[in-house]
Design a protein around this motif. Structure first.
Motif, mmCIF file in Angstrom:
data_model
loop_
_atom_site.group_PDB
_atom_site.id
_atom_site.type_symbol
_atom_site.label_atom_id
_atom_site.label_comp_id
_atom_site.label_asym_id
_atom_site.label_seq_id
_atom_site.Cartn_x
_atom_site.Cartn_y
_atom_site.Cartn_z
ATOM 1 N N GLN A 62 0.823 -1.205 0.000
ATOM 2 C CA GLN A 62 0.000 0.000 0.000
ATOM 3 C C GLN A 62 0.864 1.264 0.000
ATOM 4 N N ALA A 63 1.903 1.270 0.824
ATOM 5 C CA ALA A 63 2.781 2.439 0.888
ATOM 6 C C ALA A 63 3.560 2.609 -0.414
ATOM 7 N N LEU A 64 3.966 1.502 -1.015
ATOM 8 C CA LEU A 64 4.714 1.574 -2.265
ATOM 9 C C LEU A 64 3.835 2.066 -3.407
ATOM 10 N N VAL A 65 2.585 1.631 -3.448
ATOM 11 C CA VAL A 65 1.654 2.111 -4.474
ATOM 12 C C VAL A 65 1.465 3.615 -4.341
ATOM 13 N N ALA A 66 1.324 4.092 -3.120
ATOM 14 C CA ALA A 66 1.195 5.534 -2.886
ATOM 15 C C ALA A 66 2.446 6.271 -3.354
ATOM 16 N N LEU A 67 3.600 5.657 -3.145
ATOM 17 C CA LEU A 67 4.866 6.256 -3.566
ATOM 18 C C LEU A 67 4.939 6.336 -5.090
ATOM 19 N N VAL A 68 4.490 5.282 -5.764
ATOM 20 C CA VAL A 68 4.484 5.275 -7.229
ATOM 21 C C VAL A 68 3.529 6.343 -7.761
ATOM 22 N N GLU A 69 2.366 6.461 -7.154
ATOM 23 C CA GLU A 69 1.397 7.455 -7.604
ATOM 24 C C GLU A 69 1.967 8.865 -7.471
ATOM 25 N N GLU A 70 2.710 9.108 -6.396
ATOM 26 C CA GLU A 70 3.373 10.398 -6.234
ATOM 27 C C GLU A 70 4.461 10.573 -7.288
ATOM 28 N N MET A 71 5.225 9.516 -7.510
ATOM 29 C CA MET A 71 6.321 9.577 -8.475
ATOM 30 C C MET A 71 5.816 9.923 -9.870
ATOM 31 N N LEU A 72 4.689 9.334 -10.265
ATOM 32 C CA LEU A 72 4.163 9.559 -11.605
ATOM 33 C C LEU A 72 3.783 11.024 -11.835
ATOM 34 N N GLN A 73 3.514 11.750 -10.758
ATOM 35 C CA GLN A 73 3.180 13.163 -10.874
ATOM 36 C C GLN A 73 4.419 14.041 -10.996
ATOM 37 N N LYS A 74 5.570 13.493 -10.592
ATOM 38 C CA LYS A 74 6.776 14.324 -10.498
ATOM 39 C C LYS A 74 7.961 13.772 -11.287
ATOM 40 N N VAL A 75 7.750 12.707 -12.059
ATOM 41 C CA VAL A 75 8.863 12.061 -12.745
ATOM 42 C C VAL A 75 9.057 12.639 -14.137
ATOM 43 N N ALA A 76 10.299 12.698 -14.569
ATOM 44 C CA ALA A 76 10.656 13.043 -15.948
ATOM 45 C C ALA A 76 11.626 11.969 -16.415
ATOM 46 N N TRP A 77 11.173 11.110 -17.316
ATOM 47 C CA TRP A 77 11.950 9.958 -17.794
ATOM 48 C C TRP A 77 12.305 10.200 -19.240
ATOM 49 N N THR A 78 13.565 10.457 -19.521
ATOM 50 C CA THR A 78 14.000 10.796 -20.873
ATOM 51 C C THR A 78 15.239 9.985 -21.234
ATOM 52 N N VAL A 79 15.753 10.225 -22.427
ATOM 53 C CA VAL A 79 16.955 9.514 -22.871
ATOM 54 C C VAL A 79 18.169 9.871 -22.005
#
Length: 228
Positions: A62-79
């Motif tokens: 549950q805590a990890l899912v919450a962490l992923v949801e936060e990450m998806l709002q703040k992540v920039a994944w590029t080359v």
């Protein structure tokens, strides 16, 4: 500029165990073809790194899912790597501790489900993507799939060479850690490390990186996916 002409939206899936050289090969092939290269492992390493930083238990789904949801709002994944909340994390995600944490969280289906859409969206316009389940799960319809492997000792030697300058583990310790990670990746319930049925296997144990790249380019050219 690339000397090759590619079919539109060309997707190359490159899978393999840790230390097989897939990251290096993916970057060289992508550079040769003028495609972006995306390392799916960085996403899981970022989650693992964040979990370690925030002392989130790696079995607390549950805590990890919450962490992923936060990450998806703040992540920039590029080359160029991966950033979180405006800060580049790429350099700090290569440690053994982060790698082991990433392997653990990657076994959780809710985590994988959340990341799948992001990976597919970025790949739509064409890319070289490397990881553990790219050909089997993330990009099952990729026009070309490769599975890169090497002996356990050779893979450990490569990993050890990266770590020793930083005062890392002994070679034998890295071999033991790699065996544990291999087993965890192969036996996890969700999206285990597995060669896609239509993937071409390349054993790089005794091959130079440029030889692996040349073999892959040859396959793509024979299939009519690229032409000079």
């Amino acid at each position: 500029m690339s000397q090759w002409q590619l079919i539109p939206g060309l997707q190359l899936a490159l899978d393999g165990p840790s230390g097989s050289g897939k990251g290096t090969v993916a970057k060289m092939v992508a550079e040769e073809l003028g495609l972006p290269v995306l390392d799916t492992g960085l996403l899981y390493r970022l989650i693992g790194g964040l979990a370690l930083q925030r002392t989130v238990a790696l079995d607390d789904e549950q805590a990890l899912v919450a962490l992923v949801e936060e990450m998806l709002q703040k992540v920039a994944w590029t080359v160029d790597g991966i950033s979180f909340d405006g800060e580049n994390w790429t350099g700090r995600l290569r440690s053994e501790a982060v790698g082991n944490a990433a392997s653990t969280v990657a076994a959780l289906q809710p985590v994988r489900d959340l990341l799948l859409g992001l990976q597919r969206k970025i790949a739509e316009s064409g890319c070289v993507m490397d990881g553990r389940d790219v050909g089997t799960v993330v990009l099952p319809n990729a026009q070309a799939k490769f599975f890169l492997t090497a002996s356990v000792r050779e893979r450990a030697r490569r990993r050890w060479a990266q770590l020793k300058d930083d005062g890392g583990s002994s070679l034998e310790a890295v071999i033991d850690e790699l065996k544990v990670r291999d087993q965890r990746d192969r036996e996890r319930q969700h999206a285990p490390l597995r060669q896609a049925d239509d993937a071409i296997v390349i054993d790089s144990t005794t091959m130079r990186v440029d030889e692996v790249v040349d073999r892959m380019l040859g396959v793509l050219e024979r299939r009519g996916l690229i032409r000079s």
